[in-house]
Design a protein around this motif. Structure first.
Motif, PDB file in Angstrom:
ATOM      1  N   GLU A 114       0.842  -1.201   0.000  1.00  0.00           N
ATOM      2  CA  GLU A 114       0.000   0.000   0.000  1.00  0.00           C
ATOM      3  C   GLU A 114       0.870   1.242   0.000  1.00  0.00           C
ATOM      4  OE1 GLU A 114      -3.023   2.085   3.185  1.00  0.00           O
ATOM      5  OE2 GLU A 114      -3.271  -0.061   2.791  1.00  0.00           O
ATOM      6  N   ILE A 115       0.586   2.157  -0.928  1.00  0.00           N
ATOM      7  CA  ILE A 115       1.204   3.481  -0.906  1.00  0.00           C
ATOM      8  C   ILE A 115       0.182   4.438  -0.320  1.00  0.00           C
ATOM      9  CG2 ILE A 115       2.165   5.366  -2.273  1.00  0.00           C
ATOM     10  CD1 ILE A 115       2.992   3.305  -4.355  1.00  0.00           C
ATOM     11  N   ASP A 116       0.523   5.046   0.794  1.00  0.00           N
ATOM     12  CA  ASP A 116      -0.389   5.974   1.466  1.00  0.00           C
ATOM     13  C   ASP A 116       0.468   7.092   2.045  1.00  0.00           C
ATOM     14  OD1 ASP A 116      -2.285   7.352   2.863  1.00  0.00           O
ATOM     15  OD2 ASP A 116      -3.146   5.604   3.851  1.00  0.00           O
ATOM     16  N   THR A 117       0.568   8.195   1.329  1.00  0.00           N
ATOM     17  CA  THR A 117       1.511   9.220   1.751  1.00  0.00           C
ATOM     18  C   THR A 117       1.000  10.626   1.457  1.00  0.00           C
ATOM     19  OG1 THR A 117       3.790   9.993   1.543  1.00  0.00           O
ATOM     20  CG2 THR A 117       2.768   9.126  -0.455  1.00  0.00           C
ATOM     21  N   LEU A 138       1.314  -4.778  -4.816  1.00  0.00           N
ATOM     22  CA  LEU A 138       0.685  -3.490  -4.528  1.00  0.00           C
ATOM     23  C   LEU A 138      -0.829  -3.580  -4.673  1.00  0.00           C
ATOM     24  CD1 LEU A 138       1.149  -0.473  -3.905  1.00  0.00           C
ATOM     25  CD2 LEU A 138       1.222  -0.085  -6.383  1.00  0.00           C
ATOM     26  N   GLU A 139      -1.565  -3.152  -3.619  1.00  0.00           N
ATOM     27  CA  GLU A 139      -3.028  -3.237  -3.603  1.00  0.00           C
ATOM     28  C   GLU A 139      -3.710  -1.870  -3.625  1.00  0.00           C
ATOM     29  OE1 GLU A 139      -4.183  -5.518  -0.220  1.00  0.00           O
ATOM     30  OE2 GLU A 139      -3.084  -7.314  -0.842  1.00  0.00           O
ATOM     31  N   LYS A 140      -3.040  -0.850  -3.130  1.00  0.00           N
ATOM     32  CA  LYS A 140      -3.733   0.436  -2.964  1.00  0.00           C
ATOM     33  C   LYS A 140      -2.746   1.587  -3.124  1.00  0.00           C
ATOM     34  CE  LYS A 140      -6.469   3.024   0.469  1.00  0.00           C
ATOM     35  NZ  LYS A 140      -7.050   2.983   1.832  1.00  0.00           N
ATOM     36  N   ILE A 141      -3.212   2.664  -3.773  1.00  0.00           N
ATOM     37  CA  ILE A 141      -2.462   3.911  -3.850  1.00  0.00           C
ATOM     38  C   ILE A 141      -3.356   5.029  -3.337  1.00  0.00           C
ATOM     39  CG2 ILE A 141      -1.362   5.603  -5.362  1.00  0.00           C
ATOM     40  CD1 ILE A 141      -0.665   3.328  -7.252  1.00  0.00           C
ATOM     41  N   CYS A 142      -2.891   5.732  -2.334  1.00  0.00           N
ATOM     42  CA  CYS A 142      -3.650   6.843  -1.764  1.00  0.00           C
ATOM     43  C   CYS A 142      -2.682   8.015  -1.568  1.00  0.00           C
ATOM     44  CB  CYS A 142      -4.276   6.435  -0.434  1.00  0.00           C
ATOM     45  SG  CYS A 142      -5.342   7.695   0.289  1.00  0.00           S
ATOM     46  N   LEU A 181      -6.627   9.854  -5.277  1.00  0.00           N
ATOM     47  CA  LEU A 181      -5.743  11.008  -5.354  1.00  0.00           C
ATOM     48  C   LEU A 181      -6.511  12.250  -4.928  1.00  0.00           C
ATOM     49  CD1 LEU A 181      -4.257  10.279  -8.908  1.00  0.00           C
ATOM     50  CD2 LEU A 181      -3.432   9.421  -6.713  1.00  0.00           C
ATOM     51  N   ASN A 182      -5.905  13.045  -4.056  1.00  0.00           N
ATOM     52  CA  ASN A 182      -6.585  14.239  -3.565  1.00  0.00           C
ATOM     53  C   ASN A 182      -5.572  15.378  -3.413  1.00  0.00           C
ATOM     54  OD1 ASN A 182      -8.591  15.934  -2.500  1.00  0.00           O
ATOM     55  ND2 ASN A 182      -8.155  15.291  -0.412  1.00  0.00           N
TER      56      ASN A 182
END
Length: 342
Positions: A114-117, A138-142, A181-182
């Motif tokens: 998971e990428i969460d940064t 890789l399961e999630k990108i945030c 993406l925000n």
């Protein structure tokens, strides 16, 4: 804390330790560098951030049967391949807790789940081309507030990336399910091929949500979107430069593109949005039953090519809920003639 002899080494059991956080420790080289063997029966949370010299957790053996992943500033790394042995993990992944990928740093994405940064503020490319083949887990990108980021995936044909420049290479990211993406203000592309003959494939991607990305002009190209065979939810909001969701490709022929699983599409507050796709491509959206188009005053048509949406009965617009009769493109044109603004 209990000790007992094991092959002339001390055995240390941390009975009640459930969480460890190591943050902003510039000189830290390890949790313990003696020869003790550690066992952590309850440890299930390990967070490491800004520890640039960390090379191992303990010099002796360290077992963590309940620890499934390690969390860093960049995201989560799975421990499946290491069977609860965090020393082996840190030795192959770190230094990864304080810096992004550079030419002088060895950094592995093999166990990234998971990428969460919010802190990748100094880079223009999130995942370099030479790391694409490592993203099997890789399961999630945030991503949020990554101010200088221009693209999520770099896709170029370079020998050092492991791709053959003379033929098309398909790189699968098999487990990625969610992209959110925000406020990534400089983002221009999710992924861009650069005519490189490298295609990314996301066979299990189900959700894409993009909000307040001020520089983004489109989300997919036609070759990209046709490979999103599991996409169910696509939500775009507050992206002032987006003109289309799917960008037509140069010299492309009219063909049918099917988004066979797409059920929900939300397009909100897109002041430059002109249409879903304005090329010659035909689209089939057989399961789409929820469509919201609001605050999109520049829209002219949904698609220029043929469009099939057999399950879509109602559209949610800036001026209310309306039955779509007989066809979405016809509905949009009719309402514009009547003076309505989407």
């Amino acid at each position: 804390m209990q000790y007992k002899r094991l092959s002339n080494k001390k055995f240390t059991k941390q009975r009640h330790q459930k969480e460890i956080q190591l943050e902003k420790l510039p000189n830290l080289k390890g949790f313990f560098l003696g020869k003790n063997t550690f066992r952590w029966p309850l440890l299930d949370t390990l967070f490491i951030n800004d520890c640039p010299q960390l090379m191992t957790f303990t010099s002796g053996e360290s077992k963590t049967p309940k620890l499934n992943y390690i969390t860093t500033w960049f995201g989560k790394y799975g421990l499946d391949d290491f069977h609860g042995k965090i020393n082996e993990y840190t030795q192959t992944t770190f230094p990864a807790s304080s810096s992004y990928v550079t030419d002088s740093m060895t950094f592995s994405f093999h166990n990234l789940i998971e990428i969460d940064t919010q802190t990748a503020y100094a880079v223009e490319t999130l995942i370099p081309s030479n790391m694409l083949l490592q993203l099997q887990k890789l399961e999630k990108i945030c991503l949020s507030s990554c101010s200088k980021l221009k693209e999520v995936f770099e896709v170029v044909s370079l020998d050092e990336s492991g791709f053959n420049e003379s033929q098309t290479t398909v790189v699968k990211i098999p487990n990625l399910k969610q992209v959110k993406l925000n406020r990534v203000d400089d983002l221009k592309y999710l992924w861009k091929s650069n005519r490189s003959m490298v295609l990314l494939e996301f066979p299990n991607l189900t959700t894409v949500s993009i909000e307040h990305c001020a520089s983004l002009e489109y989300v997919f190209t036609c070759s990209m979107v046709g490979r999103l065979v599991q996409l169910q939810d696509l939500h775009i909001r507050g992206c002032g430069k987006i003109e289309v969701i799917v960008k037509e490709q140069e010299e492309s022929e009219a063909k049918m593109t099917m988004l066979s699983r797409l059920k929900s599409l939300k397009l909100i507050n897109l002041e430059s949005f002109k249409g879903f796709c304005l090329g010659k491509e035909n689209f089939s959206l057989p399961l789409l039953d929820s469509l919201q188009i609001q605050e999109c005053p520049a829209i002219t048509v949904f698609t220029n090519g043929y469009l099939s949406t057999p399950e879509l009965k109602v559209i949610d617009t800036s001026f209310g809920l309306y039955y779509v009769k007989p066809h979405l493109n016809s509905f949009i044109k009719t309402k514009q003639v009547e003076g309505y603004e989407f």
